[in-house]
Scaffold this motif. Structure first.
Motif, PDB file in Angstrom:
ATOM      1  N   SER A  59       0.557   5.647   0.640  1.00  0.00           N
ATOM      2  CA  SER A  59       1.966   5.270   0.556  1.00  0.00           C
ATOM      3  C   SER A  59       2.336   4.279   1.664  1.00  0.00           C
ATOM      4  O   SER A  59       3.047   3.297   1.433  1.00  0.00           O
ATOM      5  N   ALA A  60       1.822   4.512   2.872  1.00  0.00           N
ATOM      6  CA  ALA A  60       2.098   3.609   3.991  1.00  0.00           C
ATOM      7  C   ALA A  60       1.475   2.237   3.738  1.00  0.00           C
ATOM      8  O   ALA A  60       2.112   1.197   3.975  1.00  0.00           O
ATOM      9  N   ARG A 111      -4.795   6.802  -6.985  1.00  0.00           N
ATOM     10  CA  ARG A 111      -6.052   7.304  -6.426  1.00  0.00           C
ATOM     11  C   ARG A 111      -6.866   7.982  -7.521  1.00  0.00           C
ATOM     12  O   ARG A 111      -6.310   8.656  -8.391  1.00  0.00           O
ATOM     13  N   PRO A 148      -5.774  10.275   1.918  1.00  0.00           N
ATOM     14  CA  PRO A 148      -4.520  11.023   1.828  1.00  0.00           C
ATOM     15  C   PRO A 148      -3.401  10.188   1.198  1.00  0.00           C
ATOM     16  O   PRO A 148      -3.278   8.990   1.454  1.00  0.00           O
ATOM     17  N   ARG A 149      -2.602  10.832   0.374  1.00  0.00           N
ATOM     18  CA  ARG A 149      -1.507  10.137  -0.312  1.00  0.00           C
ATOM     19  C   ARG A 149      -0.529   9.498   0.690  1.00  0.00           C
ATOM     20  O   ARG A 149       0.007   8.426   0.429  1.00  0.00           O
ATOM     21  N   ARG A 150      -0.316  10.143   1.806  1.00  0.00           N
ATOM     22  CA  ARG A 150       0.581   9.584   2.823  1.00  0.00           C
ATOM     23  C   ARG A 150       0.045   8.247   3.342  1.00  0.00           C
ATOM     24  O   ARG A 150       0.805   7.301   3.538  1.00  0.00           O
ATOM     25  N   THR A 151      -1.266   8.171   3.547  1.00  0.00           N
ATOM     26  CA  THR A 151      -1.885   6.916   3.991  1.00  0.00           C
ATOM     27  C   THR A 151      -1.719   5.839   2.934  1.00  0.00           C
ATOM     28  O   THR A 151      -1.361   4.696   3.235  1.00  0.00           O
TER      29      THR A 151
END
Length: 198
Positions: free
Chosen positions: A146-147, A164, A141-144
């Motif tokens: 980004s973190a 990705r 996931p893009r949120r992962t």
């Protein structure tokens, strides 16, 4: 096997030494077998043995025998330990930092560093990299991502940019232009430390 001179830290005797120091100085409480250091850095067994012996002789690393295994670790008592650790973290730190960041992340099939940092690891001369470009092959996931990029940027004190790509695009005989460019230039496998391409 010829070892490349270090383009990331020119005073380090070789790229192999930089990679070995990143693992050992970067994890000062850990002990490593020589074979584990070879797996983590992509450095051949004879080179690991030779360079670790030199680093132990210089008291940068410490070693001990456990059965047939030679275990090595950083020597925090060395007078230059703190500045060496800081310089090695700034130059060779991306591989161990990113390996730890992606440990156990579902969907990350491959993690590669590309761009100027990988070019320096591949032996290409040039200016010191001002960021670290990372390609994740898989479905994270893009949120992962980004973190992870934010945390790695904080640890390395340079921007970490993560892109990705799907496994299908990476494995394609005719990959998209961006991936074709990545594969044609030096890139570093974060999990093994091996330099590819170029």
């Amino acid at each position: 096997m010829k070892t490349l001179p270090s383009q990331l830290t020119p005073f380090v005797r070789s790229d192999a030494v930089g990679a070995l120091l990143a693992e050992t100085l970067g994890h000062p409480d850990a002990e490593f077998t020589l074979s584990a250091l070879g797996r983590l850095t992509g450095v051949s067994g004879p080179v690991v043995h030779r360079e670790v012996t030199r680093l132990v002789d210089a008291a940068v690393l410490q070693d001990r025998m456990e059965g047939r295994n030679r275990l090595v670790r950083a020597n925090p008592e060395h007078p230059l330990y703190a500045p060496m650790r800081e310089i090695i973290a700034a130059t060779y730190g991306p591989v161990p930092v990113l390996r730890a960041a992606f440990d156990g992340v579902d969907g990350a099939e491959h993690v590669y560093i590309y761009g100027s940092w990988a070019a320096r690891r591949g032996g290409e001369a040039g200016p010191f990299p001002n960021d670290v470009d990372v390609l994740v092959v898989g479905d994270v996931p893009r949120r992962t991502l980004s973190a992870i990029a934010g945390e790695a940027s904080d640890q390395l004190a340079v921007p970490v940019n993560i892109t990705r790509a799907s496994r299908e695009d990476w494995d394609a005989a005719e990959p998209p232009p961006f991936l074709r460019t990545v594969r044609s230039r030096p890139f570093v496998d974060v999990m093994t430390g091996a330099v590819h391409g170029g």
